[in-house]
Design an enzyme around this catalytic site. Structure first.
Site, PDB file in Angstrom:
ATOM      1  CE  LYS A   1      -4.041  -2.164   2.135  1.00 46.15           C
ATOM      2  NZ  LYS A   1      -5.236  -1.436   1.353  1.00 46.15           N
TER       3      LYS A   1
ATOM      4  CE  LYS B   1       7.530  -7.774  20.901  1.00 42.89           C
ATOM      5  NZ  LYS B   1       7.987  -6.455  21.159  1.00 42.89           N
TER       6      LYS B   1
ATOM      7  NE  ARG C   1      10.893   2.489  13.575  1.00 45.61           N
ATOM      8  CZ  ARG C   1      11.770   1.906  15.018  1.00 45.61           C
ATOM      9  NH1 ARG C   1      13.075   1.978  14.178  1.00 45.61           N
ATOM     10  NH2 ARG C   1      11.281   1.544  15.764  1.00 45.61           N
TER      11      ARG C   1
ATOM     12  CD  GLU D   1       3.853  -0.368  17.934  1.00 42.18           C
ATOM     13  OE1 GLU D   1       3.588  -0.230  18.718  1.00 42.18           O
ATOM     14  OE2 GLU D   1       5.457  -0.318  17.320  1.00 42.18           O
TER      15      GLU D   1
ATOM     16  CB  ALA E   1      14.072   7.594  17.370  1.00 38.45           C
TER      17      ALA E   1
END
Ligand code: GTP
Ligand code: MG
Length: 232
Positions: free
Chosen positions: A54, A79, A111, A173, A185
């Site tokens: 997408k 993960k 991310r 997420e 970060a």
């Protein structure tokens, strides 16, 4: 992926079971469990692929329309079994397949790094208006930064994954941030690998101050970009 790209995972060496000493009953349990785990992880990997596709399509559309790209880079990770177990333990939840699916939102993580703050919100809107994406949770750490100074927009979404006979809604997420927020970060993340006591308050204060400077720079860069646009 390396260091911060594991998102928050700190992976230590788990104790591996001794191989070769199992009874046949244990071996069949092993196959069942391994197969089930592989199947679940395949769903999360597929969900990541759908989100990446997408984002890729949105970027291509902008290229075709000769508009500036709102997405600089996309990084994804799944993960590890070790950190899935650790996180469930931490949350005092059972370490089972059902429990990981219900209690963890970030087994699949994407991310998205954007040039400007406004790009973050346009990418968010473009994704959320797609009918197959359901928003489960949104945390805006840009409007409300964490006390560390951390800034990003977090979305937990659900997206359907279609298999030959079944359909599964899978949670992903999505962390959206600017290049500057990502730079911050990745350095600040190193604190999480250290003991509380090893990190002096002065470093935390310094990082917080830099986060504020970065936020200001992000806003100034955006203003300049807008002024430049009006010259076109
Ligand atoms: P957790 O995943 O258990 O933390 O649950 P949560 O729903 O409260 O997640 P949260 O919104 O706090 O953000 C989770 C992810 O955002 C982490 O796994 C990190 O990748 C990132 N993150 C959150 N806070 C910080 C921070 O202070 N510094 C850095 N470097 N990353 C952060
Ligand atoms: Mg997390």
């Amino acid at each position: 992926m390396s260091n911060e790209d594991d998102f928050e995972d700190v992976i230590e060496n788990p104790d591996l079971p001794v191989l070769g000493a199992d009874s046949p009953a244990n071996q069949s349990d092993f196959y069942k469990i391994a197969f089930q785990f592989q199947k679940i992880m395949m769903l999360y990997e597929s969900a990541i692929k759908q989100v990446e596709t997408k984002l890729d399509i949105l970027n291509k559309e902008n290229t075709v329309n000769r508009r500036r790209n709102p997405i600089e880079t996309v990084k994804s990770r799944i993960k590890s079994p070790d950190s899935i177990a650790k996180k469930l333990e931490c949350k005092k939840k059972p370490i089972t397949f059902d429990s990981m699916i219900t209690n963890l939102n970030d087994i699949a993580g994407v991310r998205v790094i954007c040039p400007y703050i406004s790009d973050i919100y346009s990418v968010r809107d473009m994704l959320l208006k797609q009918p197959d994406i359901t928003l489960i949770k949104e945390n805006d750490y840009i409007q409300n930064p964490k006390k560390s100074g951390y800034r990003s927009l977090h979305l937990v979404i659900e997206i359907p994954v279609y298999l030959s006979k079944t359909e599964h809604n899978v949670r992903v997420e999505i962390q959206l941030r600017t290049i500057a927020m990502d730079f911050w970060a990745s350095l600040e993340h190193q604190i999480h690998y250290k003991n509380e006591a090893d990190v002096p308050d002065s470093i935390r204060r310094e990082l917080f101050r830099v986060a504020e400077t970065i936020a200001m720079t992000d806003r100034e860069m955006e203003e300049i970009a807008l002024e430049l646009q009006t010259l076109d």
